[in-house]
Design a protein around this motif. Structure first.
Motif, PDB file in Angstrom:
ATOM      1  N   GLU A   1      -3.380   0.283  -2.548  1.00  0.00           N
ATOM      2  CA  GLU A   1      -2.750   1.555  -2.901  1.00  0.00           C
ATOM      3  C   GLU A   1      -3.350   2.663  -2.050  1.00  0.00           C
TER       4      GLU A   1
ATOM      5  N   GLU B   1      -4.627   5.047  -6.519  1.00  0.00           N
ATOM      6  CA  GLU B   1      -5.171   3.725  -6.828  1.00  0.00           C
ATOM      7  C   GLU B   1      -5.209   3.446  -8.333  1.00  0.00           C
TER       8      GLU B   1
ATOM      9  N   ASN C   1       2.504  -4.896  -1.507  1.00  0.00           N
ATOM     10  CA  ASN C   1       2.963  -3.510  -1.581  1.00  0.00           C
ATOM     11  C   ASN C   1       3.458  -3.098  -0.207  1.00  0.00           C
TER      12      ASN C   1
END
Length: 419
Positions: free
Chosen positions: A26, A31, A96
């Protein structure tokens, strides 16, 4: 994760954690899921913890006797990088999209958890180990300032951090006393001219030429004053204009420079301003239509400070590593690097050290530099880093006088009973 992580083989557990963190990176101060994973793992280990700096975590492991406190820090954020599939990362490539742990922070977190397990398995030590899971290392001014402002270093006597790099071979460590990593400084200049048709230069003040003249004059002006090993400076963006036949009204330049001391930073700051004033004077034209022009706006942002390892602490670390890890390749006077780290802010508050842990392994094809879309870690080093965290911290807790110059250090030195 298992409910009894201590029953799992330490090295396998560390590698598994690293891969889990790697799959879900992230960005800085985003995060949140990483924070949940950290808190969940700490809870499973039975370690008290709290949130800090929005998306960070602060935790403590206390020994059985009063004593000093050492903080161990890891960063937690990823980078805006699209990870490429390789022969190695197939099982743990980022899930991600557009975000990647391309700088080793996944490994740093895993090593800190590994050290935590060792302290839990050997609680017969004095004092406290403070665990700092810090967000936002990748963007100035960095998460370290938030951690400090919110009390993350209260009661801390020393601090230690580690970073995985491919600039030296896998499993080796490097550090140096004094300045080790550079400061970061960002500058932006907007040149204001007078736009118009490109066929009538006499009716215009060309900000494109102002910008190019500034760049071509800045470099030699700095070279006359500073040795090349004192700084680096570069232009990362030039932006302005919209079509081929019109002189634009303004042009922007965005750049940065890095130094190892405040005096060099001051020289560069002043030289930028002097060059800009000379450019401004050069392009002045008479006439009311040019009133107030040319002009410029300058914005300088001083980011991370120079990272300075405490000399006494660093010397003690070197001796302990030589004693405890005779098989380890150690570079106690590794070259300074123009890379930067907001860990520097902690070292301005308490003494300590930042260590470079090498991961370059030609045989495994792990050679890409940090921030590359194919950056990876030789996972054999994770246990080494874990044991370094643990060994140095434990030795400090038992013998703080070896690491601290008490005549110069005015921080907390009385060690009351910990609640």
């Amino acid at each position: 994760m298992r409910n009894d992580p201590i029953s799992e083989d330490l090295e396998a557990w560390i590698i598994r954690l690293r891969r889990e963190f790697h799959q879900y990176p992230e960005l800085s101060f985003e995060e949140y899921e990483t924070q949940k994973r950290i808190l969940k793992t700490l809870e499973e280990l039975g370690i008290e913890a709290r949130k800090i700096a929005d998306t960070g975590v602060l935790a403590s492991i206390r020994g059985t006797m009063p004593g000093p406190c050492i903080a161990l820090r890891t960063d937690t954020d990823g980078l805006q990088v699209q990870e490429e599939l390789t022969e190695r990362n197939r099982d743990y490539i980022s899930r991600n999209n557009g975000v990647m742990h391309a700088c080793g922070h996944d490994g740093h977190m895993a090593m800190l958890f590994g050290a935590s397990r060792l302290f839990l398995e050997n609680r017969d030590f004095p004092g406290e180990v403070r665990l700092i899971f810090q967000p936002a290392e990748e963007i100035p001014p960095g998460g370290s300032e938030r951690v400090i402002a919110e009390g993350g270093l209260e009661g801390v006597d020393a601090v230690m951090g580690m970073h995985i790099f491919t600039n030296h071979e896998s499993g080796s460590v490097g550090f140096r006393p004094g300045p080790f990593m550079a400061s970061t400084n960002r500058f932006e200049v907007i040149f204001e001219g007078k736009g118009g048709h490109i066929s009538k230069p006499e009716s215009c003040i060309d900000p494109v030429r102002m910008a190019t003249d500034f760049i071509s004059s800045l470099y030699p002006a700095l070279e006359k004053q500073l040795e090349p090993d004192k700084y680096v400076l570069g232009i990362g963006r030039i932006q302005g204009g919209a079509q081929f036949n019109r002189t634009p009204d303004s042009v922007g330049i965005l750049g940065s420079y890095r130094t190892f001391d405040s005096e060099t930073t001051d020289v560069i700051d002043l030289t930028i301003k002097e060059c800009l004033e000379r450019i401004k004077e050069k392009y002045v034209k008479p006439g009311e239509e040019f009133a107030g022009l040319p002009d410029y706006e300058l914005d300088i942002l001083h980011g991370y400070p120079v990272l300075v390892n405490d000399p006494a602490f660093t010397d003690a670390v070197n001796l302990k590593l030589q004693e405890s890890f005779p098989e380890l390749t150690i570079y106690p006077e590794i070259e300074k690097t123009f890379a930067a780290e907001d860990f520097a802010s902690y070292l301005q508050v308490v003494p300590g050290i930042f260590i470079s842990l090498g991961t370059r392994n030609q045989e495994k094809g792990i050679v890409e530099i940090n921030h590359s879309c194919t950056f990876d870690i030789d996972e054999d080093i994770l246990l080494t880093g874990t044991e370094i965290f643990y060994t140095i911290s434990l030795d400090f807790l038992k013998h703080p006088e070896k690491y601290l110059n008490f005549q110069k250090y005015n921080g907390p030195q009385k060690y009351p009973e910990k609640a």
